[in-house]
Motif scaffolding. Structure first.
Motif, PDB file in Angstrom:
ATOM      1  N   GLY A 243       0.776  -1.233   0.000  1.00 21.13           N
ATOM      2  CA  GLY A 243       0.000   0.000   0.000  1.00 21.13           C
ATOM      3  C   GLY A 243       0.802   1.274   0.000  1.00 21.13           C
ATOM      4  N   VAL A 244       2.063   1.217   0.425  1.00 21.62           N
ATOM      5  CA  VAL A 244       2.856   2.452   0.539  1.00 21.62           C
ATOM      6  C   VAL A 244       4.297   2.299   0.061  1.00 21.62           C
ATOM      7  CG1 VAL A 244       1.500   3.407   2.434  1.00 21.62           C
ATOM      8  CG2 VAL A 244       3.438   1.919   2.944  1.00 21.62           C
ATOM      9  N   TYR A 245       4.807   1.070   0.012  1.00 22.05           N
ATOM     10  CA  TYR A 245       6.246   0.884  -0.188  1.00 22.05           C
ATOM     11  C   TYR A 245       6.633   0.718  -1.651  1.00 22.05           C
ATOM     12  CZ  TYR A 245       5.996   0.089   4.821  1.00 22.05           C
ATOM     13  OH  TYR A 245       5.752   0.236   6.154  1.00 22.05           O
ATOM     14  N   MET A 246       7.860   1.104  -1.947  1.00 20.96           N
ATOM     15  CA  MET A 246       8.419   0.985  -3.295  1.00 20.96           C
ATOM     16  C   MET A 246       9.307  -0.257  -3.344  1.00 20.96           C
ATOM     17  SD  MET A 246       9.112   2.459  -6.360  1.00 20.96           S
ATOM     18  CE  MET A 246      10.437   2.766  -7.542  1.00 20.96           C
ATOM     19  N   GLY A 281      11.901   6.307  -8.999  1.00 24.90           N
ATOM     20  CA  GLY A 281      12.437   7.158  -7.948  1.00 24.90           C
ATOM     21  C   GLY A 281      13.258   6.359  -6.962  1.00 24.90           C
ATOM     22  N   GLU A 282      13.845   7.077  -6.001  1.00 22.91           N
ATOM     23  CA  GLU A 282      14.773   6.448  -5.068  1.00 22.91           C
ATOM     24  C   GLU A 282      14.262   6.403  -3.629  1.00 22.91           C
ATOM     25  OE1 GLU A 282      17.143   5.104  -6.746  1.00 22.91           O
ATOM     26  OE2 GLU A 282      16.450   6.208  -8.505  1.00 22.91           O
ATOM     27  N   CYS A 283      13.041   6.868  -3.375  1.00 23.79           N
ATOM     28  CA  CYS A 283      12.515   6.913  -2.013  1.00 23.79           C
ATOM     29  C   CYS A 283      11.861   5.586  -1.638  1.00 23.79           C
ATOM     30  CB  CYS A 283      11.516   8.058  -1.854  1.00 23.79           C
ATOM     31  SG  CYS A 283      12.248   9.680  -2.143  1.00 23.79           S
ATOM     32  N   GLY A 284      11.834   5.300  -0.344  1.00 20.01           N
ATOM     33  CA  GLY A 284      11.288   4.042   0.143  1.00 20.01           C
ATOM     34  C   GLY A 284       9.782   3.948   0.029  1.00 20.01           C
ATOM     35  N   GLU A 285       9.097   5.108   0.017  1.00 20.28           N
ATOM     36  CA  GLU A 285       7.644   5.121  -0.097  1.00 20.28           C
ATOM     37  C   GLU A 285       7.235   5.722  -1.449  1.00 20.28           C
ATOM     38  OE1 GLU A 285       5.698   6.900   3.221  1.00 20.28           O
ATOM     39  OE2 GLU A 285       6.676   5.600   4.692  1.00 20.28           O
ATOM     40  N   THR A 286       6.214   5.126  -2.044  1.00 20.41           N
ATOM     41  CA  THR A 286       5.822   5.541  -3.396  1.00 20.41           C
ATOM     42  C   THR A 286       5.287   6.970  -3.450  1.00 20.41           C
ATOM     43  OG1 THR A 286       3.668   4.487  -3.013  1.00 20.41           O
ATOM     44  CG2 THR A 286       5.331   3.204  -4.187  1.00 20.41           C
ATOM     45  N   LYS A 287       4.767   7.494  -2.338  1.00 22.44           N
ATOM     46  CA  LYS A 287       4.231   8.855  -2.350  1.00 22.44           C
ATOM     47  C   LYS A 287       5.308   9.888  -2.664  1.00 22.44           C
ATOM     48  CE  LYS A 287       4.642   9.582   2.678  1.00 22.44           C
ATOM     49  NZ  LYS A 287       5.658  10.645   2.622  1.00 22.44           N
ATOM     50  N   ASP A 288       6.569   9.525  -2.442  1.00 26.60           N
ATOM     51  CA  ASP A 288       7.687  10.439  -2.698  1.00 26.60           C
ATOM     52  C   ASP A 288       8.327  10.199  -4.055  1.00 26.60           C
ATOM     53  OD1 ASP A 288       7.465  11.639  -0.110  1.00 26.60           O
ATOM     54  OD2 ASP A 288       8.455   9.865   0.727  1.00 26.60           O
TER      55      ASP A 288
END
Length: 360
Positions: A243-246, A281-288
């Motif tokens: 739900g949130v993680y990349m 992208g490089e962030c751990g959460e997809t929202k970023d």
């Protein structure tokens, strides 16, 4: 015809003359430092005399550039005006727009002089604004941004497994590379190796892209036709899980063309469909990170979580086109899609464009 990152395009513009030079060594390691108005890109490449340009690593920051330097000066001026006149002009769009234009001009002036002045008649409620600003003050206001630039240089060299002493040429691209502090810090980092300013900093990216287009269409002189570009993917690519993680499937700086796959289990009981949302992208959460596209895989047999497995495959061709597929291992049910570029524009990008229109 093909997707290409900005620093790679600039490297083609620089490398074309080198390839056609009979005195060019067998190969050269080139570092491209591209600092523009809104983005910062770095690229490490090897240019061979036979026309091969091999990208080793790319990096940078999509939200770092000349506009950040302008904003730092604007914020400083707002505080100075508030201190002297007891007025807050940050809520006045007209005053802020005029101040930004003046600060941008001051920034350009400070590239060739040690001190300049910002003078604006009737900035707010009939009150004039006048202030002297030195190059030292400008550098102090933007010190964190300059430091971040060098950090990205270090990261790019690390990703490319190359020591700075092995870099032959450092190429400057983008209008913000005219800032003396940027050139000073870059010179210090590379032990005062001369910085290459032979190509037009404002036109190099467009020129290099045009050269590649001529190469792909079979036009141009011998040097253009002999050009071979071996590129890498500039950002990590993956899907959303939990739900949130990349979950990264293709890490950044992977040579292309490439194909990678991973297995994912159902995370909830009795799932009958699964959404495959693709991000970069490089962030751990997809929202970023940047959302690219999505599709839904239907027909999952209901059961306890973890029972059903889905094989997700990412494939990037030589033109940078991404093909994403998801296959249910138990039934062979499969769906796929092709992504040829980012499908969205961020809110920040829209706001920046609107501000430019307002100023014009």
């Amino acid at each position: 015809m093909r997707l290409i990152s900005e620093p790679t395009a600039a490297a083609i513009a620089y490398g074309l003359d080198k390839i056609s030079d009979p005195n060019h060594p067998q190969q050269k390691n080139v570092f491209v430092f591209d600092l523009g108005g809104g983005t910062f890109d770095v690229s490490l490449l090897t240019i061979s005399r036979d026309g091969t340009i091999s990208v080793k690593a790319v990096g940078g920051d999509t939200h770092l550039g000349g506009e950040d330097f302008d904003k730092a000066m604007v914020d400083y001026c707002v505080q100075e005006f508030k201190k002297k006149q007891k007025k807050d002009i940050s809520k006045s769009a007209r005053a802020m727009g005029r101040l930004k234009v003046a600060c941008e001009k001051a920034k350009r002036d400070l590239s060739s002089t040690a001190e300049t002045s910002i003078d604006i008649d009737c900035l707010c409620d009939g009150v004039d604004f006048s202030m002297k600003v030195t190059r030292a003050k400008f550098e102090d206001l933007n010190a964190p941004f300059f430091t971040k630039c060098i950090e990205h240089v270090e990261n790019c060299l690390r990703d490319g497994n190359m020591h700075k002493n092995n870099v032959d040429d450092i190429v400057l691209v983008g209008g913000s590379t005219r800032i003396p502090k940027v050139q000073q810090m870059l010179g210090e980092f590379f032990d005062w190796k001369p910085l290459c300013k032979s190509i037009n900093a404002d036109e190099a990216v467009a020129y290099g892209a045009a050269v590649l287009a001529a190469n792909l269409s079979g036009n141009g002189n011998k040097a253009v036709k002999d050009l071979i570009l071996l590129d890498v993917t500039p950002l990590s690519l993956g899907i959303r899980t939990g739900g949130v993680y990349m979950s990264v499937i293709i890490p950044r700086n992977t040579p292309i063309p490439t194909m990678k796959e991973d297995i994912f289990e159902t995370m909830y009981d009795n799932l009958v469909s699964a959404s495959v949302r693709v991000y970069q992208g490089e962030c751990g959460e997809t929202k970023d990170n940047i959302f690219l596209d999505e599709f839904t895989l239907h027909g999952i047999p209901p059961g306890p979580k973890g029972k059903e497995k889905t094989k997700v495959c990412f494939s990037i061709d030589a033109n940078g086109i991404l093909d994403v597929s998801a296959e249910l291992v138990s039934t062979g049910n499969k769906r796929s899609m092709v992504i040829a570029g980012s499908q969205n524009v961020s809110k920040d990008d829209i706001e920046k464009m609107l501000k430019k229109v307002e100023l014009c």
